[in-house]
Design a protein around this motif. Structure first.
Motif, PDB file in Angstrom:
ATOM      1  N   LEU A 602       0.811  -1.218   0.000  1.00 18.40           N
ATOM      2  CA  LEU A 602       0.000   0.000   0.000  1.00 18.40           C
ATOM      3  C   LEU A 602       0.846   1.270   0.000  1.00 18.40           C
ATOM      4  CD1 LEU A 602      -2.928   0.958   0.045  1.00 18.40           C
ATOM      5  CD2 LEU A 602      -2.819   1.002   2.534  1.00 18.40           C
ATOM      6  N   THR A 603       1.901   1.295   0.859  1.00 21.70           N
ATOM      7  CA  THR A 603       2.735   2.501   0.958  1.00 21.70           C
ATOM      8  C   THR A 603       3.439   2.839  -0.357  1.00 21.70           C
ATOM      9  OG1 THR A 603       3.080   1.982   3.300  1.00 21.70           O
ATOM     10  CG2 THR A 603       4.518   3.630   2.325  1.00 21.70           C
ATOM     11  N   PRO A 604       4.129   1.875  -1.013  1.00 23.52           N
ATOM     12  CA  PRO A 604       4.754   2.193  -2.309  1.00 23.52           C
ATOM     13  C   PRO A 604       3.746   2.588  -3.390  1.00 23.52           C
ATOM     14  CG  PRO A 604       5.690   0.185  -1.404  1.00 23.52           C
ATOM     15  CD  PRO A 604       4.502   0.525  -0.569  1.00 23.52           C
ATOM     16  N   MET A 605       2.496   2.064  -3.266  1.00 25.73           N
ATOM     17  CA  MET A 605       1.473   2.418  -4.252  1.00 25.73           C
ATOM     18  C   MET A 605       0.998   3.858  -4.044  1.00 25.73           C
ATOM     19  SD  MET A 605      -2.318   0.759  -4.829  1.00 25.73           S
ATOM     20  CE  MET A 605      -2.980   1.612  -3.389  1.00 25.73           C
ATOM     21  N   LEU A 606       0.894   4.271  -2.763  1.00 24.71           N
ATOM     22  CA  LEU A 606       0.372   5.605  -2.472  1.00 24.71           C
ATOM     23  C   LEU A 606       1.392   6.710  -2.721  1.00 24.71           C
ATOM     24  CD1 LEU A 606      -1.677   4.914   0.776  1.00 24.71           C
ATOM     25  CD2 LEU A 606      -2.567   5.394  -1.500  1.00 24.71           C
ATOM     26  N   ASN A 607       2.694   6.387  -2.625  1.00 27.70           N
ATOM     27  CA  ASN A 607       3.722   7.423  -2.777  1.00 27.70           C
ATOM     28  C   ASN A 607       3.588   8.236  -4.062  1.00 27.70           C
ATOM     29  OD1 ASN A 607       4.684   6.639  -0.328  1.00 27.70           O
ATOM     30  ND2 ASN A 607       6.592   5.760  -1.074  1.00 27.70           N
ATOM     31  N   PRO A 608       3.557   7.593  -5.259  1.00 28.99           N
ATOM     32  CA  PRO A 608       3.424   8.401  -6.486  1.00 28.99           C
ATOM     33  C   PRO A 608       2.080   9.104  -6.596  1.00 28.99           C
ATOM     34  CG  PRO A 608       3.267   6.057  -6.998  1.00 28.99           C
ATOM     35  CD  PRO A 608       3.691   6.148  -5.565  1.00 28.99           C
ATOM     36  N   ILE A 609       1.023   8.502  -6.016  1.00 34.21           N
ATOM     37  CA  ILE A 609      -0.302   9.136  -6.048  1.00 34.21           C
ATOM     38  C   ILE A 609      -0.283  10.413  -5.215  1.00 34.21           C
ATOM     39  CG2 ILE A 609      -2.729   8.853  -5.406  1.00 34.21           C
ATOM     40  CD1 ILE A 609      -2.407   5.857  -5.981  1.00 34.21           C
TER      41      ILE A 609
END
Length: 640
Positions: A602-609
């Motif tokens: 979840l964290t790596p997915m949210l970073n660019p968002i």
């Protein structure tokens, strides 16, 4: 007597390949790859020679010294060269130049003498095999190696001291990649006859004399080999020294060609160093240390067997009060994951697949945008692209094997695969901790010292900070992974997790894990609270500075420059702290798995968002890129 004007030099400019900017980019990639290979190859060779008791012999003791020497030698020049390739101002301080010159000379001289000692070792092994244990005992080969290092340090100290005492009254441009002694001496306007004489004596003692010893040793070796009647015997005898002979030919061949080739009148009368000389120097400084571990591993059966033995080591013993129990053979590990909840497992797999795809797409787009848009060529987005690249690696190491296991129906992983997964995940997690703190410092300088920001956070500093974060993460991960894998795993080979998470693997250890836990505690303090403290201090100064701004718009604009990073920090550290620093009474493995899934997916997915939705510059760059692609597509279509 007439006094001549003297110039006090504070720094030198390294010319390198500044006249060929395209070549600089190409060589940056090539040298970076070779440097990574040098570190991995020589580091692996050192570890193997230490960990495998079969390699505790004089030959591999010398080889370990050679590998350590190659790492030191390349590290003195390659990192600064890589930074200079990316920097417009290619400078080095006077003291930095002196240190670089000293280390380069010391390592080069030591290698010359060490190769001579290794040739003598091979001579005794082949020509006097019965006396080899006596002649090359520990009391002999340790002083031989120490003498090689001592000779290198003394020679380098003498020559470096003489060079730095010269009068440099010409321009301060060194026409080389690094502070190579001949390139520095060309800048002196004083009499350098004493330096040249000392160099001639040193070259004779530490280059030609070891070469003579090598030639004599191999003459006697070849003579002894030819006396062997059987072809198998000759082949076996020659194989024990073929790797060393190959290294000697590459090393001395490059040196002799570089320093003893005929000079044309144009070269002698000109200050310009021929581009060929620079490329040969680069070959000598990078290619040779990279080839050494490859040659010794590919052409040496003992090393290959040691590597296979370490990779396949599945047998661990369990001892209870000096009583040996049955050995447990572990061929692979089995992941439990969420197999107890088959319905939930399918939902989790689908969610993980979606998170992984979004993570790849989002971070790749973010990296592409920061590279293609010149407006984003700033320290903040340089660190952000590093963070995105890191997130891709981290999620790929955790989620990709999990998804592959679900598709194949086998929740297993090999011992070496588990070790690799553990190392990569730990390295990426540790690197992200350090990188986030460096990004906080970047925001502090940007908001609290905006006028000094271009000077404090220049390209050289940014590259060094990012490189330091990666090195810190990789080194600490190596220490933790090796310390865990050296424990006795005599329990079941079932890991109650969906990845080779270090705490889950540590539960399989049946011996004393206090040392491993101490190492993990020290590293956790260094890489969690310390960077977090730096982040807190940076944001305390940032908030204090923002509150002094009188206008609401000014405060809002200042805070918006660090809001995305602060959100990412809260997500990352919040998940990490809840997963690793929870109260000892809480022991729900399912909660741990869920938190690890959030941390890994979840964290790596949210970073660019977060960085795209809360950042006007990124959104503008994406729009610009989409418009440019649309226009290109229309032009191609109209031409057709």
């Amino acid at each position: 007597m007439e006094w001549e004007n003297q110039t006090i030099l504070v720094e030198f400019f390294l010319k390198g390949l500044s006249g060929y900017p395209r070549l600089e980019r190409l060589f940056f990639v090539l040298i970076l790859i070779m440097y990574v290979v040098i570190l991995l190859g020589n580091g692996t060779l050192i570890l193997i020679s230490i960990l495998d008791s079969h390699l505790h012999t004089p030959m591999y003791f010398f080889l370990g010294n050679l590998s350590f020497l190659d790492i030191c030698y390349t590290t003195t020049s390659i990192p600064s060269t890589l930074v200079n390739f990316l920097s417009e101002r290619k400078t080095i301080s006077f003291s930095g130049c002196a240190v670089q010159m000293f280390l380069g000379l010391a390592m080069g001289t030591t290698e010359c003498v060490l190769l001579g000692m290794m040739a003598f070792d091979r001579y005794v092994a082949i020509c006097n095999p019965l006396r080899y244990p006596v002649v090359m005992g520990k009391i002999s080969y340790v002083p031989m190696a120490a003498g090689s290092w001592f000779a290198g340090v003394i020679n380098s100290a003498v020559q470096t001291t003489l060079v730095v005492q010269l009068t440099f009254c010409r321009n301060n441009v060194i026409n080389h990649f690094s502070c190579e002694i001949l390139a520095v001496m060309k800048m002196a306007c004083a009499d350098i006859s004493d330096n040249e004489f000392i160099m001639l004596v040193a070259t004779t003692l530490f280059t030609l004399m070891p070469l003579l010893l090598i030639v004599i040793s191999y003459s006697l070796i070849i003579s002894s080999i030819l006396k062997i009647h059987t072809s198998d015997g000759r082949s076996k005898a020659f194989s024990t020294c073929s790797a060393h002979l190959t290294v000697v030919i590459i090393f001395y061949g490059t040196i002799l060609f570089m320093y003893m080739k005929p000079k044309s009148k144009e070269t002698l009368n000109s200050d310009d160093l021929d581009a060929t000389d620079k490329l040969i120097s680069m070959f000598y400084g990078v290619m040779t240390p990279m080839m050494n571990p490859l040659i010794y591993s590919l052409r040496n059966k003992d090393v290959k067997e040691a590597v296979k033995h370490l990779l396949r080591r599945k047998v661990f013993t369990k001892r209870n009060k000096m009583v040996k129990t049955n050995l447990t053979v572990i061929s692979n590990f089995i992941f439990l994951g969420f197999t107890h909840y088959p319905k939930v497992e399918i939902i989790i797999i689908v969610l993980c697949l979606l998170m992984y795809l979004v993570t790849l797409l989002g971070n790749i787009v973010l990296i592409s945008v920061t590279i293609l848009d010149s407006c984003l060529h700033t320290p903040m987005y340089f660190f952000l692209s590093n963070l995105s690249f890191l997130d891709i690696w981290y999620t790929s190491s955790a989620l990709a094997p999990m998804l592959a296991n679900f598709v194949s129906g086998k929740n297993t992983i090999s011992f070496s695969g588990c070790a690799t997964q553990m190392y990569v995940s730990l390295a990426m997690g540790s690197t992200e901790c350090v990188l986030l703190s460096m990004m906080a410092y970047d925001r502090y300088v940007a908001i609290c010292n905006p006028l000094r920001y271009p000077i404090v956070m220049n390209k050289r500093v940014c590259v060094q900070i990012a490189a330091g974060s990666w090195v810190a993460g990789c080194l600490t991960s190596l220490v933790e992974t090796v310390s865990v894998l050296h424990q006795s795993l005599c329990a079941k080979n079932i890991i109650d997790h969906f990845t080779c998470e270090i705490l889950a693997v540590l539960k399989l250890v049946c011996g004393d894990t206090s040392k491993v836990q101490l190492i993990m505690l020290v590293i956790s303090v260094l890489l969690l609270p310390m960077p977090m403290l730096l982040i807190c201090i940076s944001y305390a100064f940032i908030l204090s500075n923002i509150l002094r701004i009188t206008s609401v718009d000014g405060r809002s604009k200042a805070f918006s420059t660090c809001a995305a990073h602060l959100t990412v920090v809260v997500l990352f550290y919040g998940t990490a702290l809840s997963m690793y620093l929870k109260p000892s009474g809480v022991d729900s493995q399912e909660i741990d798995k869920f938190m690890a899934l959030v941390y890994a997916g979840l964290t790596p997915m949210l970073n660019p968002i977060i960085y795209s939705l809360r950042n006007k510059e990124v959104k503008a760059a994406v729009r610009k890129l989409l418009i440019r692609n649309s226009l290109c597509a229309l032009l191609i279509h109209s031409n057709k």
